[in-house]
Design a protein around this motif. Structure first.
Motif, short mmCIF file in Angstrom:
data_model
loop_
_atom_site.label_atom_id
_atom_site.label_comp_id
_atom_site.label_asym_id
_atom_site.label_seq_id
_atom_site.Cartn_x
_atom_site.Cartn_y
_atom_site.Cartn_z
N ASP A 1 0.83 -1.20 0.00
CA ASP A 1 0.00 0.00 0.00
C ASP A 1 0.87 1.25 0.00
OD1 ASP A 1 -2.14 1.75 0.13
OD2 ASP A 1 -2.38 1.55 2.30
N THR A 2 1.56 1.47 -1.10
CA THR A 2 2.45 2.61 -1.26
C THR A 2 2.63 2.85 -2.75
OG1 THR A 2 4.72 3.42 -0.93
CG2 THR A 2 4.43 1.04 -1.06
N PRO A 3 2.81 4.10 -3.17
CA PRO A 3 2.99 4.36 -4.61
C PRO A 3 4.35 3.94 -5.15
CG PRO A 3 3.16 6.39 -3.36
CD PRO A 3 2.71 5.33 -2.39
N THR A 4 5.27 3.56 -4.26
CA THR A 4 6.60 3.16 -4.69
C THR A 4 6.79 1.65 -4.53
OG1 THR A 4 7.48 3.65 -2.49
CG2 THR A 4 7.62 5.40 -4.15
N GLY A 5 7.84 1.12 -5.13
CA GLY A 5 8.09 -0.31 -5.04
C GLY A 5 9.52 -0.65 -5.40
N LEU A 6 10.46 -0.23 -4.56
CA LEU A 6 11.87 -0.46 -4.86
C LEU A 6 12.32 -1.82 -4.34
CD1 LEU A 6 14.30 0.85 -6.21
CD2 LEU A 6 14.96 1.79 -3.98
N GLY A 7 12.31 -2.02 -3.01
CA GLY A 7 12.76 -3.28 -2.46
C GLY A 7 12.05 -3.63 -1.17
N LYS B 1 6.31 0.45 -9.92
CA LYS B 1 5.53 1.66 -9.65
C LYS B 1 6.38 2.93 -9.78
CE LYS B 1 3.76 -0.35 -5.81
NZ LYS B 1 2.87 -0.63 -4.66
N GLN B 2 6.26 3.85 -8.83
CA GLN B 2 6.96 5.13 -8.97
C GLN B 2 8.39 5.10 -8.43
OE1 GLN B 2 4.69 8.71 -7.97
NE2 GLN B 2 2.77 7.60 -8.27
N SER B 3 8.93 3.91 -8.25
CA SER B 3 10.33 3.80 -7.83
C SER B 3 11.28 3.74 -9.02
CB SER B 3 10.53 2.57 -6.95
OG SER B 3 10.07 2.81 -5.64
N GLY B 4 10.74 3.74 -10.23
CA GLY B 4 11.66 3.84 -11.35
C GLY B 4 11.27 3.07 -12.58
N ILE B 5 12.15 3.19 -13.59
CA ILE B 5 12.00 2.54 -14.89
C ILE B 5 13.35 1.99 -15.28
CG2 ILE B 5 11.55 2.92 -17.35
CD1 ILE B 5 9.63 5.12 -16.55
#
Length: 490
Positions: A401-407, A448-452
């Protein structure tokens, strides 16, 4: 280049030449708040010259066989290693890391260069019949601009340079103005080894990044930094349809199950949370502990964290004053919201008001609502919330439940359960039973918004290439006498 490298004088490196500028700036030692050395501010003309040199160098560099580029890259790694001690001391000064931490980063960067030198993206045969053969090639994009942050200035400069060189691209690095020094020395050392224009480094102010993202002679931007800045880069790059590699912010969570050794879990989580005072993109920012072991876990976690001493090991200073104020504001917000501190607190954020340096004491927050800033936002400092859970599917949903998804990290003894939890997480990386471990062969990507895109490993090389598909009909390869009218273009 004259073959001598001084570690107290700094230049932009353009086409293997040391270039000064009429305007300069300087970094600040975050441990002492003392001014560091002057660094030239690159002009738009400097950038244009660097881009022209990079495009000219690309013609020859990209035409080399992979084995030839590999030899150059290994030679560069060897030359960096010759200067390892000086680079370590320089990195410690600009970043605030302890000497062991700085040495580890320099060694990691050198190893990254060596490992990437052995990798390539081979042609892939998609079809090979009696009549037709189809081959997909991965060809270098061209000139890559690497824009790096202040938390790992040496390793992240290498992380952008190594895959670009391996695939046949040329590189222009722009280090953070807060930590320009080791990147500029990478350029200076590279100029002793590589052909002119292959690796260049420009120190600059806030104008340089936008110039790079809009420049038609740059074909890819590889950026590590905040999500907000990443979005601006992506928007600007769209004007020329530049390729982008974006490694952005995250809100990484640790999940501790009840079957894992509690003391060991607390120690591992403490390391993954507070190393370099939390100034690591993949550091743990939220801790989810199974309710059955919460009290015991907190006892061990508090014992670990209260043993840290400012300026030693984990307790680095915050690298710059801007971030220092942001982290203090997060401490203040937690106190104003009436949250409980198991360690530290808003009024105790500063280690010592009379001590120089941007030091902040570690803090652990224990009764945070899911909607609170400390849970929803990435502090990028030594403060973390601890939350409880009791059901596997529930905790996975809360972590996601967060807009990011790095690790994320999972501490669990049951292999099937650990795998099931890991597969449910919407993150680019999951570490099971050990955080802050990057293997050079493991792709480091994001959701998600953690990158491309992605960094590290053989798979990451593809992000520095374009594809070219060659389809040819075999019955026409031997000249005009070939018979038959088969094929799309008959």
């Amino acid at each position: 280049m004259d073959g001598s490298i001084s570690f107290d004088k700094f230049y932009n490196i353009i086409n293997n030449s040391k270039v000064s500028s009429a305007k300069t700036y300087h970094g600040i030692d975050p441990s002492t708040e003392e001014d560091l050395w002057e660094v030239p501010i690159a002009t738009e003309d400097d950038l244009n010259k660097a881009v022209a040199a990079a495009n000219d160098a690309f013609k020859k560099w990209s035409s080399l066989q992979q084995q030839e580029r590999s030899r150059f890259m290994k030679d560069l790694a060897d030359h960096l290693e010759k200067h390892k001690d000086a680079l370590t001391e320089l990195l410690s000064k600009e970043s605030g890391k302890s000497m062991p931490f700085a040495e580890s980063e320099v060694e990691m960067g050198i190893n990254t260069m060596r490992r990437h030198s052995d990798w390539s993206v081979p042609d892939q045969v998609q079809k090979d019949t009696e009549d037709v053969k189809i081959v997909v090639q991965h060809v270098p994009i061209g000139v890559v601009a690497g824009i790096t942050p202040w938390n790992y200035p040496f390793q992240l400069a290498i992380l952008k340079t190594a895959p670009a060189l391996a695939t046949g691209c040329t590189v222009i690095l722009k280090p953070s103005p807060f930590t320009p020094y080791t990147a500029l020395k990478i350029g200076e050392i590279a100029a002793e080894v590589l052909p002119p224009g292959v690796v260049q480094v420009l120190g600059g102010d806030d104008s340089l990044g936008p110039w790079m993202t809009k420049h038609p002679g740059i074909h890819k931007i590889s950026f590590t930094g905040s999500t907000a800045t990443g979005k601006k880069i992506m928007a600007a790059a769209s004007e020329t349809l530049k390729r982008v590699n974006l490694e952005l912010g995250g809100n990484d969570a640790a999940i501790v199950t009840e079957d894992f050794d509690v003391q060991e879990a607390a120690q591992l989580v403490a390391t993954a949370t507070f190393a370099h005072s939390g100034q690591i993109c993949m550091a743990t920012k939220r801790i989810f502990v199974h309710e059955a072991v919460y009290n015991e876990f907190m006892t061990h976690l508090v014992a670990s964290v209260t043993s840290y001493k400012p300026g030693e090991g984990f307790c680095s200073p915050i690298q710059n004053k801007v971030q220092f104020e942001k982290v203090k504001a997060m401490y203040d917000d937690c106190e104003q919201q009436g949250l409980d501190f198991a360690v530290g607190g808003g009024s105790k954020a500063c280690v010592d008001d009379h001590r120089p340096g941007y030091f902040i004491a570690p803090a652990i927050v224990t009764n945070s609502p899911e909607s609170s800033r400390i849970v929803r936002e990435e502090p990028f400092g030594p403060i973390v919330p601890v939350l409880t859970w009791k059901d596997d599917s529930e905790v996975v949903e809360r972590v996601n439940d967060t807009p990011t998804g790095l690790g994320a990290t999972v501490y669990c003894r049951d292999k099937k359960r650990a795998w099931r939890i890991s597969e449910g997480l919407q993150t680019g990386s999951v570490w099971v039973n050990g955080g802050l471990k990057l293997d050079p062969v493991a792709l480091f990507g994001a959701h998600k918004q953690s990158g491309i895109g992605g960094e590290l490993g053989p798979l990451a090389l593809k992000y520095y290439t374009n594809t070219r598909t060659i389809t040819y009909w075999k019955d026409r390869l031997e000249g005009p006498e070939a018979k038959g009218n088969k094929g799309l273009f008959a």
